[in-house]
Design a protein around this motif. Sequence first.
Motif, PDB file in Angstrom:
ATOM      1  N   ALA B 109     -24.718 -18.224   6.367  1.00 46.40           N
ATOM      2  CA  ALA B 109     -25.797 -18.123   7.351  1.00 46.40           C
ATOM      3  C   ALA B 109     -25.273 -18.392   8.748  1.00 46.40           C
ATOM      4  O   ALA B 109     -25.698 -17.759   9.718  1.00 46.40           O
ATOM      5  N   THR B 110     -24.335 -19.332   8.863  1.00 48.62           N
ATOM      6  CA  THR B 110     -23.774 -19.664  10.179  1.00 48.62           C
ATOM      7  C   THR B 110     -23.091 -18.472  10.810  1.00 48.62           C
ATOM      8  O   THR B 110     -23.310 -18.153  11.973  1.00 48.62           O
ATOM      9  N   PHE B 111     -22.258 -17.812  10.012  1.00 49.23           N
ATOM     10  CA  PHE B 111     -21.539 -16.692  10.602  1.00 49.23           C
ATOM     11  C   PHE B 111     -22.452 -15.508  10.862  1.00 49.23           C
ATOM     12  O   PHE B 111     -22.176 -14.683  11.712  1.00 49.23           O
ATOM     13  N   PHE B 112     -23.530 -15.456  10.152  1.00 48.83           N
ATOM     14  CA  PHE B 112     -24.473 -14.347  10.352  1.00 48.83           C
ATOM     15  C   PHE B 112     -25.407 -14.598  11.523  1.00 48.83           C
ATOM     16  O   PHE B 112     -25.911 -13.668  12.149  1.00 48.83           O
ATOM     17  N   CYS B 113     -25.603 -15.859  11.814  1.00 48.80           N
ATOM     18  CA  CYS B 113     -26.634 -16.277  12.770  1.00 48.80           C
ATOM     19  C   CYS B 113     -26.602 -15.532  14.101  1.00 48.80           C
ATOM     20  O   CYS B 113     -27.629 -15.107  14.605  1.00 48.80           O
ATOM     21  N   ALA B 114     -25.419 -15.386  14.667  1.00 50.22           N
ATOM     22  CA  ALA B 114     -25.353 -14.822  16.014  1.00 50.22           C
ATOM     23  C   ALA B 114     -25.913 -13.413  16.062  1.00 50.22           C
ATOM     24  O   ALA B 114     -26.452 -12.997  17.084  1.00 50.22           O
ATOM     25  N   SER B 115     -25.821 -12.684  14.950  1.00 52.20           N
ATOM     26  CA  SER B 115     -26.218 -11.282  15.026  1.00 52.20           C
ATOM     27  C   SER B 115     -27.723 -11.078  15.095  1.00 52.20           C
ATOM     28  O   SER B 115     -28.174  -9.976  15.369  1.00 52.20           O
ATOM     29  N   VAL B 116     -28.518 -12.128  14.871  1.00 57.04           N
ATOM     30  CA  VAL B 116     -29.955 -11.915  14.993  1.00 57.04           C
ATOM     31  C   VAL B 116     -30.408 -11.916  16.438  1.00 57.04           C
ATOM     32  O   VAL B 116     -31.528 -11.514  16.740  1.00 57.04           O
ATOM     33  N   PHE B 117     -29.542 -12.381  17.317  1.00 60.33           N
ATOM     34  CA  PHE B 117     -29.963 -12.444  18.709  1.00 60.33           C
ATOM     35  C   PHE B 117     -29.660 -11.140  19.425  1.00 60.33           C
ATOM     36  O   PHE B 117     -28.724 -10.444  19.110  1.00 60.33           O
ATOM     37  N   SER B 118     -30.464 -10.858  20.423  1.00 63.79           N
ATOM     38  CA  SER B 118     -30.303  -9.584  21.127  1.00 63.79           C
ATOM     39  C   SER B 118     -29.088  -9.644  22.050  1.00 63.79           C
ATOM     40  O   SER B 118     -28.624 -10.708  22.427  1.00 63.79           O
ATOM     41  N   VAL B 119     -28.636  -8.471  22.431  1.00 64.37           N
ATOM     42  CA  VAL B 119     -27.424  -8.392  23.229  1.00 64.37           C
ATOM     43  C   VAL B 119     -27.600  -9.057  24.590  1.00 64.37           C
ATOM     44  O   VAL B 119     -26.653  -9.633  25.135  1.00 64.37           O
ATOM     45  N   THR B 120     -28.802  -9.027  25.124  1.00 64.99           N
ATOM     46  CA  THR B 120     -29.005  -9.631  26.442  1.00 64.99           C
ATOM     47  C   THR B 120     -28.759 -11.131  26.391  1.00 64.99           C
ATOM     48  O   THR B 120     -28.150 -11.708  27.292  1.00 64.99           O
ATOM     49  N   LEU B 121     -29.184 -11.768  25.308  1.00 66.07           N
ATOM     50  CA  LEU B 121     -28.953 -13.185  25.233  1.00 66.07           C
ATOM     51  C   LEU B 121     -27.475 -13.495  25.048  1.00 66.07           C
ATOM     52  O   LEU B 121     -26.918 -14.379  25.705  1.00 66.07           O
ATOM     53  N   ILE B 122     -26.843 -12.762  24.152  1.00 75.75           N
ATOM     54  CA  ILE B 122     -25.435 -13.006  23.865  1.00 75.75           C
ATOM     55  C   ILE B 122     -24.603 -12.907  25.136  1.00 75.75           C
ATOM     56  O   ILE B 122     -23.777 -13.768  25.438  1.00 75.75           O
ATOM     57  N   THR B 123     -24.841 -11.841  25.909  1.00 76.25           N
ATOM     58  CA  THR B 123     -24.043 -11.675  27.118  1.00 76.25           C
ATOM     59  C   THR B 123     -24.371 -12.751  28.132  1.00 76.25           C
ATOM     60  O   THR B 123     -23.497 -13.243  28.839  1.00 76.25           O
TER      61      THR B 123
END
Lengths: 277, 295, 445
Positions: B109-123
């Motif tokens: 779940a940890t490694f998967f977690c980041a992918s639920v967020f949208s690209v705008t947040l990640i950047t």
Amino acid sequence: MNPLLRRGWFDKLLMVGLCLLALAWMGPLLWVLALSFKPNEFLLTRTDVFLAPPYTLANYLDILQTSSVFRWLGNSALVALMQTAGVLVLSSLAGYGFARCEFPGRKFLFAVVMFGLAVPAQSTFIPLHHLFSDWNLQNTFAGLILPGLAAPFGVYLMTQYFKAIPIDLEEAAMLDNASRLKTFLLVILPLSLPAQATLGIFTFLGCWNDYLWPLVIATKPEMYTLTRGLASTQTNFAQSEGLGFLMAQAVFAGMPVLMLYLFFQKHLITAVAGTGR
Amino acid sequence: MISRVGLRASRPAHALFVMPFVAVYALLLLWPLAKGMLIGLHDHDLLSNDSFWVGLDNYRQLLDDEVFMQVVGNTMRFVAISTPIFVLLSLVLALALNRPGKLGLVLRATFFCASVFSVTLITLVWKLALMPERGLIAQLLTALGLPEVPLLTSDSLALLTVALVTVWWIIGLPMILFLSALQQIPSDIYEAAALDNTSRWRTLTRITLPSLKRTIVLVALIEMIRQFQVFPQIMLMTNGGPNNTTRPIVQFIYEQAFMQLSLGYAAAASQVLLAIMLIGVSAQLWLERDRQVAR
Amino acid sequence: MILMRLSLLLSLALLASCGQRQPEDGKTEITLMRFFGSCEAKFGQINKAADGVGECGIVTTLVNEFNASNTDGIVVRTQIGEWGPYYDQLTARLVAKDIPTVAVMHESALGDYVRRKLVLPLDADFARVGIDVRDFTEHAQRGTTFEGARYALPFDTWAWLWHINTTLMKKAGLLGADGQPILPRSPEELVAQARQFRARTGKPMFAWAVANETAANNRTFLTLVAQQNAQLFAPNGKTIDMQQPAVTKALTLMQQLYAEGHVKPNLDYAAANQSFLNGEAGVVVVGTWTIDQFLRESQKPESALNGGYAVLPFPQLFERKAVFADGYAWALFKGGAATEKQHEASLKFLKFIWDHTAEWSRTGHLPVSRKVAESEAFRALPLRAGLAEITATGTGMPGNVPTQRAIELLIGEDVANLMISAKPVTEVQASVEKRVNTALQKARR
């Protein structure tokens, strides 16, 4: 028992390493969570903060008090669920057809579908928009859901998965004079749960966070998806002036998908030793 | 008794399985694609929606356009950097985390977690983290006594940085692809290997990996396809700079279509992208087909 | 079974999507597309524009007040668009024939829509409802007039400013006896001041947004060129001349400042503001929109700006007093009003905005009405007195330059390379000229 699971020292070392990696991996996201509880004004001057006060729930309250936010959530949920269901149905059927059935023109059709893998979304974006405008499907759920159903990745995935299922199972079913369709529905499909779960998560996530298409097809605020709707509430320089709010929005928008993943991920790992195939 | 031949008998009715998808596909992908190709042969104004025929002029211009050439190079570099990392890292993670139990669950779940967020947040998060002096990365480097490197404004490192951020963001997806494929390996093979006292390494290389070959190709293919179309994270983190070293093809297409309002030129560029991707996809599929024949 | 259920659900969803909203009986409804975000929690129920605070607050309360107070049964329905892809969304709406009645736009973006006859000319309508165009400030006139006719109602003027930390300036010996910063009057003076600043405070004088940023670099560049009274674009707006001495001077100055370390390196927009607010640089070059927040920050006792915040137009370094300026304006779209009644309603709304245009200046943006600009009330707003001149000296790209958003990107990108990648001035000149000319040629209108 699977030799890969033997609990030796190497295994323990590996897990420790992975735990550390996972902590580092989560770091930025925990930071996002922390920032979402800080007031916007404070973040104007400093963002290298983590656990120290000040704290505020204002960002989340602002989201909840935006009158359309639950409507947007509903829109996103409906669109993503429908698109995922549609993709799973179409891809499973087509995947089985290509993997196990023979019919005239199968090879050709398969090649045509695989060709679609190489088609970038930008090649079809504007003509698709024109098409949907001509059909008066802008600002409709159909407009949001339909284009995603044409993606060939699902078919590719399911075809590969079905090909790997041993053929004896089908033969056994057909021996009992089951029809092709029945064989598919009752024997093959249940075996493909991991692939279904994977494709489902992929599709749902892709739909939930889709950037450009919802922007141009749903231009009325009541039809916004959650991510677009929340983005519209931000001020022009939100990256500087409204940082806490942005973070809270991101957490709010990400939670449903995370929960969906947690719900479906038990289908991803069937018991390693024994059941299923 | 139904023979194997009977099972594989070619019947037109079988086509009904694939027809629903093919119908949607033809209508919503092939038809717009054809229209897009037609637009690429015109000079088409996005805003007023009128156009006139220019034939292959757009393509000629693209070949002469040094920005476009650089942009193609950037995209290929991005794919070349990120795809191997995606495949290897997700494979390693899947192999290591393919275990029952709570720890595996939490780590997956940890490694998967980041992918639920949208690209705008990640950047946004990474731009803050990479901020000069005040960003967390800069502070970390200073704490370790290392010199500060401005990653996003460096001609040579910017693309690599965005590629790494992309890997961090969506490693979860190829990971679950491998995980679902690992479920298909029959457990009897493992039991047999255990009976023979096969070492872990031999099990891995002689049993697991060969069974995963098809999936490895699939993951490599899907990541290649996705990264060829990389766009939002680059635009939001570096806007194509510095010095046009990160601008991907899709950003070029977007700028031509929506900012310069030249839809025809943008359409032509997207056909070039299609051609490049077709070569890549065909190469991968051809490799896989070869292996199947050999078996 | 599952398949049947799913297809039933799907068709239900499709059916549900077909229903259209019915307009309220008796009321004339017009749609308003805008950015500025949403702040319903705070201002959704407030019906007095005077009680609004900030861009979002004031525009929301303006619309609320109009809806509550107009006696013609007009309801303005706001449709908030996202800031970044605003024009993409607007274009998509125009193509899909889902046209808003009124929309806010940058004056720099108007030209493309005017030339394609997508927005309505408003001179006759203005005269009819009593909007006196002679009261428009010079910049407002420039921004909304195309070939002698007006195509939008100006809302504000925003410009390029120096936000100054006077405490640091004092430390650097650059504060006059009157408490006002000593501004440079030539590029050489500027460099000398910057050197002095660094020597006395140990910090770089400037915080500029250079990373991941094209607008800021373009605006500084245009300011410097305009101040030398040079015309970057040909009279017909179809070619750019980057080989003029004015351009060389401007680019050389910018590169020199960055190379010598007078500009804090590698900062993006948020970082530049942060640096300034934390007292790590003396001057941040940004627009009018940050005045409000910076002011509030400076009132906090622990802030580095406490008691030391000043803001002035970008100083005149050359012959002419000029500064980059753009503005927002309200435009009416062709096909946006289905009936004559709706068209009249939108004009009434514009008149209302015009009558209350003074409220908007509380955001930090400059007024578009001469009366308001000269009024006591405006001058009394903190720090505004020094900025009023911009309503006359503000200048942007000429209105007949097409696709200004794209041109800004092309120029700004290479000017950023000038600094971040130390690209030689001559290369930047050549590359910008080539790319911009190609783009201008391609633009059909």
